[in-house]
Structure formats: C-alpha cells, structure tokens
Design an enzyme around this catalytic site. Structure first.
Site, PDB file in Angstrom:
ATOM      1  N   GLY A  87     -34.558 -13.779   0.857  1.00  0.00           N
ATOM      2  CA  GLY A  87     -35.760 -13.069   0.485  1.00  0.00           C
ATOM      3  C   GLY A  87     -36.644 -13.520  -0.623  1.00  0.00           C
ATOM      4  N   CYS A  88     -37.600 -12.904  -1.250  1.00  0.00           N
ATOM      5  CA  CYS A  88     -38.047 -13.331  -2.578  1.00  0.00           C
ATOM      6  C   CYS A  88     -37.373 -13.976  -3.422  1.00  0.00           C
ATOM      7  CB  CYS A  88     -38.967 -12.083  -2.859  1.00  0.00           C
ATOM      8  SG  CYS A  88     -39.818 -12.621  -4.431  1.00  0.00           S
ATOM      9  N   PHE A  89     -37.455 -14.951  -4.237  1.00  0.00           N
ATOM     10  CA  PHE A  89     -36.478 -15.267  -5.218  1.00  0.00           C
ATOM     11  C   PHE A  89     -36.583 -14.707  -6.520  1.00  0.00           C
ATOM     12  CE2 PHE A  89     -39.537 -19.499  -5.388  1.00  0.00           C
ATOM     13  CZ  PHE A  89     -40.393 -18.683  -5.669  1.00  0.00           C
TER      14      PHE A  89
END
Length: 231
Positions: free
Chosen positions: A58-60
């Site tokens: 997902g979002c890094f």
C-alpha cells in the site's frame, strides 16, 4: 496516501477532519485496519552480510515508517517497483496508469533481523494479506501488497511463509499477497522520504501509519527502535 491524490480529495480522504482521527468515505465510516500477530516462521532465513529486500504494502509512507523503527534495518527507501524509469513519478504512479507499485527497499543486517522476521512484521502490522490492489483507504494496482525477493534464499523463505500463513488460521479470508520477480526500483521524490518523521501531524499519518508503528512496538518490543532511521 489517498489523502494527497486529487481523485480522492473530495471522496474517501477529503473528509479528514482537523483535530480528529475519524475518516469517512462515500457517507460511510471506514473501519480501522486490524493488526494481527502473524505466526513465527517455521522456515528461517540463512543469510549473512547486509541484504536488501523489497516490500510493497500500500502507501509507502507506512511501510517505510514501520521498517524505519526496526532494529537491524540500516536503510529504508520509499519508491516505485517495476514499470519504467520514464514513468517513475508520483504523479503518474498514483494515477494508476503505470506498471509500478509503491514499495520500500530496505537494507538490513541478518545478524540482527532475519528476512523471515521481517515478513512476520510486515504481515502483522503493515499489510493485510487478504486484500488485492488495495490497502487501507488506497485503491488501485499501484497499492497491491507484493513481496519481491532479491535472492533465491528470500524466495525460498517467502514461499514457505505464505504457505504457512494459509495454514495458520490467523486470517479468515484467503491469502492473496503476490510473490513477484524483483525488477528495477526507482526511489521516490525527496519529499516522500522519511515522510512520517517529517510530517507527524499529517492526517493520513495519524490515521493510518502511526497505529502501525504503535502495533510494532506492542507486538515486537525486542526489535522495536524508538528513533526513526533517517537515510
């Protein structure tokens, strides 16, 4: 990470309220992510010397934040895995039109933290392995949870661990996380690096990523590092 994507600004994350961790999307309350105690790996990694590993979950921002608090991790770089160098920019990747996934490339010391232990942390507090093409509030193939082993040993351990996870009964839905071939990794723009450290009061960090770090501290205090690793 959807909080900064234009297509979600008026929808899923556009309703972030100042001074609150509540988040709604399409008129419905969105439940918090569940953190679990993933099983101890039965197959231990046998590595020596500094190694690299690539995790997409997902979002890094959150992936980087968690691994930056793990003892034995020497470097954590947010970036884009796969695709082409020409399209490796946040504007394009976040739009979902490229073949990249948001990912984090870490360098770690196996004498302090093994790859199988990193996998356990990843599936305990970072990524939900039952979701495909989404994590938390973010939707799209660019947010798929993937393991990209960088060696035959990592591949062996990753396959064994996913098989163990499927047998464990910890998750009540099928495990769908992919193991993919390691490809080119392109570091993200500077403002994405150490994002949680630089923006601790950001609404997305408070709502989605700070709880991941808190769960790391609670579940695995022996490997938790209070200070945020800065590259």
């Amino acid at each position: 990470m959807a909080a900064r994507r234009p297509r979600l600004a008026s929808g899923m994350l556009g309703l972030l309220l100042a001074g609150s961790l509540a988040l709604t999307g399409c008129g419905q309350a969105m439940a918090a992510e569940n953190h679990v105690r993933a099983p101890i790996a039965q197959t231990k990694a046998k590595e020596s010397g500094l190694k690299t590993a690539i995790f997409a979950g997902g979002c890094f921002w959150g992936v980087e934040a968690v691994f930056s608090h793990v003892k034995g991790v020497k470097s954590a770089v947010a970036g884009y895995h796969g695709g082409t160098e020409r399209q490796a920019s946040y504007k394009l990747v976040s739009s979902g039109v490229t073949d990249h996934v948001e990912a984090v490339k870490i360098t770690y010391d196996p004498s302090q933290i093994r790859y199988d232990q990193l996998l356990r942390i990843f599936f305990s507090v970072v990524a939900d392995p039952t979701l495909r093409n989404q994590q938390g509030p973010d939707r799209g193939a660019q947010y798929n949870a993937e393991l990209a082993p960088t060696s035959a040993e990592q591949l062996r351990v990753a396959k064994a661990y996913l098989a163990q996870m499927k047998r464990s009964g910890v998750w009540d839905k099928p495990i769908v996380t992919d193991i993919v071939r390691a490809q080119a990794f392109y570091p993200a723009e500077d403002y994405h690096q150490n994002f949680a450290l630089k923006n601790p009061r950001h609404g997305y960090i408070l709502r989605w990523d700070a709880p991941k770090v808190a769960a790391l501290k609670e579940f695995y205090p022996a490997v938790y590092r209070a200070s945020f690793l800065k590259d």
